[in-house]
Write a protein that holds these residues in place. Sequence first.
Motif, mmCIF file in Angstrom:
data_model
loop_
_atom_site.group_PDB
_atom_site.id
_atom_site.type_symbol
_atom_site.label_atom_id
_atom_site.label_comp_id
_atom_site.label_asym_id
_atom_site.label_seq_id
_atom_site.Cartn_x
_atom_site.Cartn_y
_atom_site.Cartn_z
ATOM 1 N N TYR A 99 103.629 14.505 -30.339
ATOM 2 C CA TYR A 99 103.523 13.982 -31.697
ATOM 3 C C TYR A 99 102.060 13.887 -32.121
ATOM 4 N N TYR A 100 101.816 14.268 -33.372
ATOM 5 C CA TYR A 100 100.469 14.209 -33.945
ATOM 6 C C TYR A 100 100.486 13.249 -35.124
ATOM 7 N N ILE A 101 99.644 12.217 -35.059
ATOM 8 C CA ILE A 101 99.491 11.270 -36.160
ATOM 9 C C ILE A 101 98.244 11.684 -36.935
ATOM 10 N N SER A 102 98.397 12.074 -38.183
ATOM 11 C CA SER A 102 97.281 12.658 -38.925
ATOM 12 C C SER A 102 96.227 11.615 -39.274
ATOM 13 N N GLY A 103 95.020 12.111 -39.500
ATOM 14 C CA GLY A 103 93.924 11.259 -39.918
ATOM 15 C C GLY A 103 93.501 11.513 -41.346
ATOM 16 N N ASN A 114 100.971 22.280 -43.038
ATOM 17 C CA ASN A 114 99.990 21.916 -42.025
ATOM 18 C C ASN A 114 100.637 21.807 -40.650
ATOM 19 N N CYS A 115 101.772 21.124 -40.574
ATOM 20 C CA CYS A 115 102.476 21.003 -39.289
ATOM 21 C C CYS A 115 102.931 22.377 -38.797
ATOM 22 N N THR A 116 103.484 23.175 -39.700
ATOM 23 C CA THR A 116 103.947 24.515 -39.328
ATOM 24 C C THR A 116 102.798 25.354 -38.794
ATOM 25 N N VAL A 124 111.191 14.907 -36.884
ATOM 26 C CA VAL A 124 112.625 14.687 -37.099
ATOM 27 C C VAL A 124 113.050 13.609 -36.106
ATOM 28 N N ILE A 125 113.483 12.474 -36.605
ATOM 29 C CA ILE A 125 113.778 11.309 -35.764
ATOM 30 C C ILE A 125 115.265 11.282 -35.431
ATOM 31 N N VAL A 211 103.277 12.754 -39.769
ATOM 32 C CA VAL A 211 103.539 12.818 -38.332
ATOM 33 C C VAL A 211 104.158 14.187 -38.040
ATOM 34 N N CYS A 212 103.514 14.964 -37.175
ATOM 35 C CA CYS A 212 104.045 16.260 -36.774
ATOM 36 C C CYS A 212 104.676 16.155 -35.381
#
Length: 219
Positions: A99-103, A114-116, A124-125, A211-212
């Motif tokens: 998981y990536y939490i953006s800044g 951006n995630c792609t 997806v939770i 969130v990616c």
Amino acid sequence: MAVEIMNRRGSVSPGTAAPAEERSCSWMKPWVFLVSALAIKTAFVTIYLVALLSRKGDQPTALQQAFTEWRCSSAEPQGKERGWMCCPRGWKLFQKSCYYISGNVMPWAESVQNCTGMGSHLVVINSEAEQLFISEKIQQSSKGLHYFIGLSAEKVGQWQWVDQTPFNVSAAFWRKGEPSNKDDQKCVAIQKASEPPNNWNDLTCEHHYRVCEAAAVTV
């Protein structure tokens, strides 16, 4: 146990003591030997993991192609060789995903792109455990209030995930009074100020954090 790896190999040069100081510095020899041994061991582990991540027999994932620095944690072996789960450096590992939490902030459409572009997708939770993990990491962030997840609606109230996972009403984590189901609020974000697990908020698709998520690389 976690090991950080990079795409370049470092050389290891064992230390030696100067002959002229041999008598006065003889107490240092065990420490020099120990440090050298640990450095050599680390180098071997790093080279081994780099080799596994770039094996010719495996087709590199989009995530592997996008990043060159990785952090690997020991995991349950899935065969004779595979006993590590790896994420790009700066991403967070949970179960079998990274998981990536953006800044920084972006509109919804740019957040998806951006995630792609990093070989992932907006998160997806699928479970409360995953929801709690992501909420915890967001609350540790010093950034803003809202973080896009991969849930949106083309028509009011018709929610769908970016990876086409069916939307499960019983596994949704809306804040009290949400979703508001307004025409201009068709994207969903986790609100950091709300108590988890119920902290989803539908809102406009303008600039927010994101969130990616991507499958962890197993080696």
